[in-house]
Design an enzyme around this catalytic site. Structure first.
Site, PDB file in Angstrom:
ATOM      1  CG  ASP A  49      -5.121  10.699   8.688  1.00  0.00           C
ATOM      2  OD1 ASP A  49      -4.932  11.529   9.597  1.00  0.00           O
ATOM      3  OD2 ASP A  49      -4.389   9.699   8.511  1.00  0.00           O
ATOM      4  CE1 TYR A  54       0.148   6.004   7.245  1.00  0.00           C
ATOM      5  CE2 TYR A  54      -1.635   7.385   6.427  1.00  0.00           C
ATOM      6  CZ  TYR A  54      -0.994   6.750   7.478  1.00  0.00           C
ATOM      7  OH  TYR A  54      -1.505   6.859   8.738  1.00  0.00           O
ATOM      8  CG  HIS A 112       3.390   8.708  11.389  1.00  0.00           C
ATOM      9  ND1 HIS A 112       3.324   8.499  10.028  1.00  0.00           N
ATOM     10  CD2 HIS A 112       2.432   7.915  11.914  1.00  0.00           C
ATOM     11  CE1 HIS A 112       2.364   7.624   9.752  1.00  0.00           C
ATOM     12  NE2 HIS A 112       1.820   7.254  10.887  1.00  0.00           N
TER      13      HIS A 112
END
Length: 280
Positions: A49, A54, A112
């Site tokens: 994931d 990120y 998200h």
């Protein structure tokens, strides 16, 4: 729920199967991500994931390509960043994610965060087109509450396959999990051990002593038995290994109830109803 090896497989609402236990790379620096992901893959993880937010999609892709494991045996998730909810921006962001990963297709693409401007509906319509394009096998959402999902049900066509939300013993989210289940949406749990805050809880320590497992293993097992999809993260090989070793024991009904009773609606992250962060 089918089982492949030790890790159960959960069938999503479009027939795609996802491993119930995965490896998360949130807050792992890009320079450490490739090796951490390779360690996880060597230990048996087949679900990774990541997210554009990120900053380590590229390194995840490198690990998948260099692992020597058939691409179709690894389930990879990424996420649409908050600044790209406009349809054209969403489409470009998806292309950028595919390019960064460089692993052919994506298994799951999530929005998200919903944000508060309501633009998530247009973003979801763009994601429906991505699904129709065939380069992503399933689409879903992250951090959505019931009212967000009800808007999607009313204004769009595809029911999300997944809703990834914060869940841990101090935030059990049973109402949200029940709502997801009612609508055939699989629930994924982020922050599954509350960033470590639950590990010294007396109830969890007691169960850990009785089972001969670590507090983290007990909490992860609680998630698994509840039906949550969970993806703990670590850069420590021993901890990566321990997090995978949760299929050789079971918690009793009393253990499960005692852990769930720890719920105090305490978040480690922001409330989706007020969160509007857009990375610069």
């Amino acid at each position: 729920m089918a089982t492949t090896g030790a890790v159960p497989m959960i069938t999503l609402n479009n027939g795609v199967e996802i491993p119930q236990l995965g490896f998360g790379v949130f807050q792992i620096p890009p320079e450490d991500t490739k090796e951490a992901t390779l360690v996880a893959l060597r230990e048996g993880y087949r679900h990774i994931d990541t997210a554009e937010m990120y900053g380590n999609e590229r390194e995840v892709g490198e690990a998948v390509r260099e692992s020597g494991i058939d691409r179709d045996k690894i389930f990879v998730t990424s996420k649409l960043n908050n600044g790209y909810h406009a349809p054209e921006a969403a489409a470009k962001a998806f292309e950028d994610t595919l390019s960064a990963l460089d692993i052919g297709h994506l298994d799951l693409f999530l929005m998200h965060w919903p944000l508060t401007d309501g633009g998530y509906v247009d973003a979801w319509k763009a994601m429906e087109e991505m699904l129709q394009g065939g380069r992503v096998r399933a689409i879903g959402v992250s951090n959505f509450k019931q009212h967000h999902l009800n808007r999607l049900f009313a204004e769009t066509t595809v029911v999300p396959a997944v809703n990834q939300i914060e869940i841990h013993p101090y935030l059990a989210q049973d109402d949200m999990r029940d709502f997801d289940r009612e609508h055939q949406i699989a629930t994924e749990a982020w922050s599954p051990i509350a960033q470590g805050k639950v590990l010294d809880d007396a109830v969890i320590e007691r169960i850990a002593r009785r089972t001969g497992k670590s507090p983290a293993q007990v909490v992860l097992r609680w998630h698994i038995q509840r039906g949550d999809i969970v993806f703990p993260k670590s850069v420590t090989p021993e901890r990566v290994r321990d997090n995978f070793a949760i299929f050789d024991f079971e918690l009793s009904d009393a253990d499960m109830s005692d852990i769930t009773a720890l719920d105090r609606a305490e978040r480690t992250g922001p409330d989706p109803d007020v969160f509007d962060y857009i990375p610069s």
